[in-house]
Motif scaffolding. Structure first.
Motif, PDB file in Angstrom:
ATOM      1  N   GLY A 272       0.788  -1.228   0.000  1.00  0.00           N
ATOM      2  CA  GLY A 272       0.000   0.000   0.000  1.00  0.00           C
ATOM      3  C   GLY A 272       0.817   1.272   0.000  1.00  0.00           C
ATOM      4  N   ARG A 273       0.101   2.388   0.000  1.00  0.00           N
ATOM      5  CA  ARG A 273       0.755   3.689  -0.055  1.00  0.00           C
ATOM      6  C   ARG A 273       1.497   4.021   1.228  1.00  0.00           C
ATOM      7  NH1 ARG A 273      -4.301   8.027   0.178  1.00  0.00           N
ATOM      8  NH2 ARG A 273      -5.072   7.450   2.259  1.00  0.00           N
ATOM      9  N   ASN A 274       1.132   3.367   2.347  1.00  0.00           N
ATOM     10  CA  ASN A 274       1.823   3.592   3.617  1.00  0.00           C
ATOM     11  C   ASN A 274       3.028   2.673   3.812  1.00  0.00           C
ATOM     12  OD1 ASN A 274       0.131   5.666   4.566  1.00  0.00           O
ATOM     13  ND2 ASN A 274      -1.377   4.178   5.300  1.00  0.00           N
ATOM     14  N   ARG A 275       3.343   1.901   2.785  1.00  0.00           N
ATOM     15  CA  ARG A 275       4.517   1.019   2.810  1.00  0.00           C
ATOM     16  C   ARG A 275       4.530   0.156   4.074  1.00  0.00           C
ATOM     17  NH1 ARG A 275       8.655   3.727   3.708  1.00  0.00           N
ATOM     18  NH2 ARG A 275       7.650   5.723   4.174  1.00  0.00           N
ATOM     19  N   LEU A 276       3.506  -0.664   4.217  1.00  0.00           N
ATOM     20  CA  LEU A 276       3.398  -1.563   5.365  1.00  0.00           C
ATOM     21  C   LEU A 276       4.359  -2.734   5.146  1.00  0.00           C
ATOM     22  CD1 LEU A 276      -0.470  -1.521   5.880  1.00  0.00           C
ATOM     23  CD2 LEU A 276       1.275  -0.096   6.993  1.00  0.00           C
ATOM     24  N   THR A 277       5.489  -2.671   5.829  1.00  0.00           N
ATOM     25  CA  THR A 277       6.584  -3.605   5.597  1.00  0.00           C
ATOM     26  C   THR A 277       6.265  -4.983   6.163  1.00  0.00           C
ATOM     27  OG1 THR A 277       8.050  -1.716   5.879  1.00  0.00           O
ATOM     28  CG2 THR A 277       9.073  -3.892   5.827  1.00  0.00           C
ATOM     29  N   VAL A 312       8.008 -21.501   9.632  1.00  0.00           N
ATOM     30  CA  VAL A 312       7.280 -20.437   8.935  1.00  0.00           C
ATOM     31  C   VAL A 312       7.295 -19.231   9.859  1.00  0.00           C
ATOM     32  CG1 VAL A 312       5.092 -19.669   7.956  1.00  0.00           C
ATOM     33  CG2 VAL A 312       5.795 -22.062   7.707  1.00  0.00           C
ATOM     34  N   MET A 313       7.707 -18.071   9.330  1.00  0.00           N
ATOM     35  CA  MET A 313       7.843 -16.875  10.157  1.00  0.00           C
ATOM     36  C   MET A 313       7.226 -15.686   9.430  1.00  0.00           C
ATOM     37  SD  MET A 313      11.790 -17.508  11.394  1.00  0.00           S
ATOM     38  CE  MET A 313      11.660 -16.406  12.795  1.00  0.00           C
ATOM     39  N   ILE A 314       6.396 -14.941  10.161  1.00  0.00           N
ATOM     40  CA  ILE A 314       5.694 -13.789   9.587  1.00  0.00           C
ATOM     41  C   ILE A 314       5.837 -12.601  10.535  1.00  0.00           C
ATOM     42  CG2 ILE A 314       3.461 -12.864   8.856  1.00  0.00           C
ATOM     43  CD1 ILE A 314       2.590 -15.774   8.305  1.00  0.00           C
ATOM     44  N   ASP A 315       6.356 -11.498  10.018  1.00  0.00           N
ATOM     45  CA  ASP A 315       6.403 -10.222  10.735  1.00  0.00           C
ATOM     46  C   ASP A 315       5.789  -9.181   9.795  1.00  0.00           C
ATOM     47  OD1 ASP A 315       7.995 -11.432  12.795  1.00  0.00           O
ATOM     48  OD2 ASP A 315       9.735 -11.188  11.498  1.00  0.00           O
ATOM     49  N   GLN A 316       4.582  -8.733  10.088  1.00  0.00           N
ATOM     50  CA  GLN A 316       3.875  -7.856   9.163  1.00  0.00           C
ATOM     51  C   GLN A 316       3.396  -6.583   9.860  1.00  0.00           C
ATOM     52  OE1 GLN A 316       3.247  -7.997   5.697  1.00  0.00           O
ATOM     53  NE2 GLN A 316       2.693  -5.892   6.229  1.00  0.00           N
ATOM     54  N   MET A 317       3.806  -5.434   9.317  1.00  0.00           N
ATOM     55  CA  MET A 317       3.285  -4.164   9.808  1.00  0.00           C
ATOM     56  C   MET A 317       1.832  -4.023   9.362  1.00  0.00           C
ATOM     57  SD  MET A 317       4.532  -0.239   8.996  1.00  0.00           S
ATOM     58  CE  MET A 317       6.131  -0.349   9.796  1.00  0.00           C
ATOM     59  N   VAL A 318       0.958  -3.666  10.305  1.00  0.00           N
ATOM     60  CA  VAL A 318      -0.456  -3.478   9.975  1.00  0.00           C
ATOM     61  C   VAL A 318      -0.875  -2.022  10.110  1.00  0.00           C
ATOM     62  CG1 VAL A 318      -1.097  -5.838  10.569  1.00  0.00           C
ATOM     63  CG2 VAL A 318      -1.146  -4.062  12.352  1.00  0.00           C
ATOM     64  N   TYR A 319      -0.023  -1.205  10.741  1.00  0.00           N
ATOM     65  CA  TYR A 319      -0.322   0.225  10.872  1.00  0.00           C
ATOM     66  C   TYR A 319       1.004   0.966  10.990  1.00  0.00           C
ATOM     67  CZ  TYR A 319      -2.149   4.657  12.621  1.00  0.00           C
ATOM     68  OH  TYR A 319      -2.451   5.990  12.770  1.00  0.00           O
ATOM     69  N   ARG A 320       1.148   2.051  10.221  1.00  0.00           N
ATOM     70  CA  ARG A 320       2.383   2.841  10.254  1.00  0.00           C
ATOM     71  C   ARG A 320       2.174   4.082  11.118  1.00  0.00           C
ATOM     72  NH1 ARG A 320       7.125   3.308   8.098  1.00  0.00           N
ATOM     73  NH2 ARG A 320       6.858   1.502   6.710  1.00  0.00           N
ATOM     74  N   ASN A 321       3.106   4.302  12.046  1.00  0.00           N
ATOM     75  CA  ASN A 321       3.016   5.460  12.945  1.00  0.00           C
ATOM     76  C   ASN A 321       3.635   6.723  12.363  1.00  0.00           C
ATOM     77  OD1 ASN A 321       1.669   4.250  15.190  1.00  0.00           O
ATOM     78  ND2 ASN A 321       3.549   3.190  15.725  1.00  0.00           N
ATOM     79  N   ASP A 322       4.729   6.573  11.612  1.00  0.00           N
ATOM     80  CA  ASP A 322       5.389   7.726  11.005  1.00  0.00           C
ATOM     81  C   ASP A 322       6.213   7.243   9.821  1.00  0.00           C
ATOM     82  OD1 ASP A 322       7.930   6.802  11.996  1.00  0.00           O
ATOM     83  OD2 ASP A 322       7.492   7.736  13.918  1.00  0.00           O
ATOM     84  N   ASP A 323       7.027   8.113   9.263  1.00  0.00           N
ATOM     85  CA  ASP A 323       7.781   7.786   8.061  1.00  0.00           C
ATOM     86  C   ASP A 323       9.054   6.995   8.326  1.00  0.00           C
ATOM     87  OD1 ASP A 323       5.923   9.033   6.442  1.00  0.00           O
ATOM     88  OD2 ASP A 323       6.955  10.978   6.485  1.00  0.00           O
ATOM     89  N   GLN A 324       9.466   6.842   9.579  1.00  0.00           N
ATOM     90  CA  GLN A 324      10.684   6.108   9.854  1.00  0.00           C
ATOM     91  C   GLN A 324      10.488   4.613   9.618  1.00  0.00           C
ATOM     92  OE1 GLN A 324      13.194   7.073  13.195  1.00  0.00           O
ATOM     93  NE2 GLN A 324      11.938   8.865  13.699  1.00  0.00           N
TER      94      GLN A 324
END
Length: 460
Positions: A272-277, A312-324
């Motif tokens: 997405g546009r928020n770059r959810l890593t 199996v390993m999953i680390d997913q950002m679901v919400y971005r707090n800032d641009d860092q």
């Protein structure tokens, strides 16, 4: 006495720092500090960012800013973990343990023009005692992941050469390598201090898969399929702990029992546009060694088996707090499996989250919660049941059963919650709460244990 004084000093310094940091703005000008050369990679395995920023270093920053132009980088850090049982377990008590790291990286392309070639060496110092063993009653899952027993004053860890080819699409490592630094490594696992979480899914961290601070002869070949994905294959010596002996310098093959061959695929997207890593890893490994099965420990049948592992390993950002980078809410989920006929842990599961940068005035603070569930193999449970029925454990007072267990094992749950607070530049403190349900995967041996702890990390 010295251990008690060390515990008290660590608690006083740490908790005083926490108090002061919430009065003043400790984070105004400084980036978040991270563990330097922690046992599992603090960055994705195919990342070039293997060194701490020189701006985060307390003493070596100016030295490295000069040496880096010649391709030389020194690193050192100190991590302490003071852990106290406040209820349950074997008894109340407090222990201190620490790890000091000394690292040297040489980029030979900068130093001599050898394109894509570098060498890496890391040595470690350990001291302290185990809260899990002394007070919780669990000799397998450590409350303090930096605790390592019976080590020399300085232990050699990794010592290897690395060659990057084809515009860094191909990356080869060869030498004394830790399998756990290359495979099944989460960038966030060691933000928690329990060995149930830190490093890897606990089921896979057994012989053949040497994790920090064990290293063996091996090679890892990584191919970057795209900027966001890679596949890697390895071949490593399989040898029992402690690999390399007490001081890490015993490099001959007299203890080699076979070869460990892992493979892993990783995908690291931005959604997405928020770059959810996201960091996704799936892999497996096979150990050619022959291990005694749990039934053979009881019957002396001599029956053996290989080991096969999956993760199996999953680390997913679901919400971005800032641009860092990596500032947001991450959901973390891991699963590891090992062959039930010979493994200490058959299946382990981690589910949790971390939240970085949620407080705008103190953007480098972090809060995390992790729940771990693991179960032992049925073969081990049956062998322990047989031990109990035959009274085979009557002459041993502590941890009398197979797998160094205090009783017959089945499954266990562990919870950890922590709050990471950068105090100044390269100094971070982390208050921690842990809860052990079914201590050592046993029932009715020890009551559930509640633990408070404090981790400190200084990057020199």
């Amino acid at each position: 006495m010295s251990n008690i004084l060390g515990c008290k000093l660590s608690f006083i310094v740490g908790w005083s720092s926490v108090f002061l940091c919430n009065i003043i703005d400790c984070n105004k000008s400084y980036a978040r500090t991270t563990s330097f050369y922690k046992k599992s990679a603090t960055t994705p395995t195919n990342s070039d960012n293997t060194k701490s920023s020189i701006h985060d270093e307390l003493f070596l920053g100016k030295i490295n800013s000069y040496l880096n132009q010649y391709g030389i980088h020194f690193g050192s850090n100190w991590i302490s973990e003071t852990s106290a049982v406040v209820s349950g377990g074997r008894k109340k008590g407090i222990n201190y343990a620490h790890q000091m790291t000394f690292a040297l990286d040489v980029d030979w392309e900068k130093l001599s023009g050898f394109k894509g070639f570098s060498t890496h060496a890391v040595a470690l110092n350990f001291t302290g005692r185990s809260t899990s063993y002394d007070y919780i009653g669990d000799s397998v899952i450590q409350s303090q992941e930096v605790y390592i027993p019976h080590q020399a004053l300085i232990r050699m860890y990794v010592f290897y050469a690395e060659q990057k080819l084809w515009n860094k699409k191909l990356d080869i490592k060869l030498g004394r390598v830790s399998t756990g630094n290359e495979f099944a490594a989460s960038p966030f696992a060691c933000d928690f201090i329990s060995l149930a979480t830190c490093g890897h899914p606990r089921a896979v961290a057994q012989q053949g898969f040497p994790s920090w601070p064990g290293a063996v002869w091996g090679m890892r070949i990584l191919y970057n399929i795209s900027p966001k994905s890679y596949v890697q294959l390895g071949g490593f010596e399989s040898a029992p702990w402690p690999q390399g002996g007490r001081n890490g310098w015993d490099w001959d093959a007299k203890y080699t029992t076979g070869a460990y061959i892992p493979i892993e695929f990783s995908y690291n997207p931005d959604f997405g546009r928020n770059r959810l890593t996201g960091y996704y890893r799936i892999g497996g490994g096979f150990d050619t060694s022959r291990f005694n099965t749990w039934s053979s420990h009881i019957t002396n049948s001599g029956k053996t088996d290989n080991r096969t592992q999956f993760w199996v390993m999953i680390d997913q950002m679901v919400y971005r707090n800032d641009d860092q980078k990596d500032h947001g809410i991450y959901i973390l989920a891991n699963w590891g499996h090992d062959s039930p006929t010979t493994s200490i842990i058959k299946d382990s599961y981690n589910i949790g989250f971390i939240n970085r940068g949620f407080w705008k005035k103190k953007p480098d603070q972090q809060f995390g919660v992790m729940l771990t569930y693991y179960k032992v193999p049925k073969g081990l449970n049956r062998a322990q049941q047989f031990q109990k029925s035959q009274g085979m454990n009557n002459n041993i007072v502590e941890f009398p059963f197979l797998n160094r267990a205090p009783g017959v094992q089945s499954s266990a749950i562990m919870l950890e919650a922590n709050y990471s607070i950068p105090i100044y530049k390269s100094f971070t403190v982390v208050p921690v709460f842990q809860y052990f349900h079914h201590v050592a995967a046993t029932k009715n041996v020890y009551p559930d244990a509640a633990v408070i702890a404090l981790k400190t990390n200084v990057i020199f």
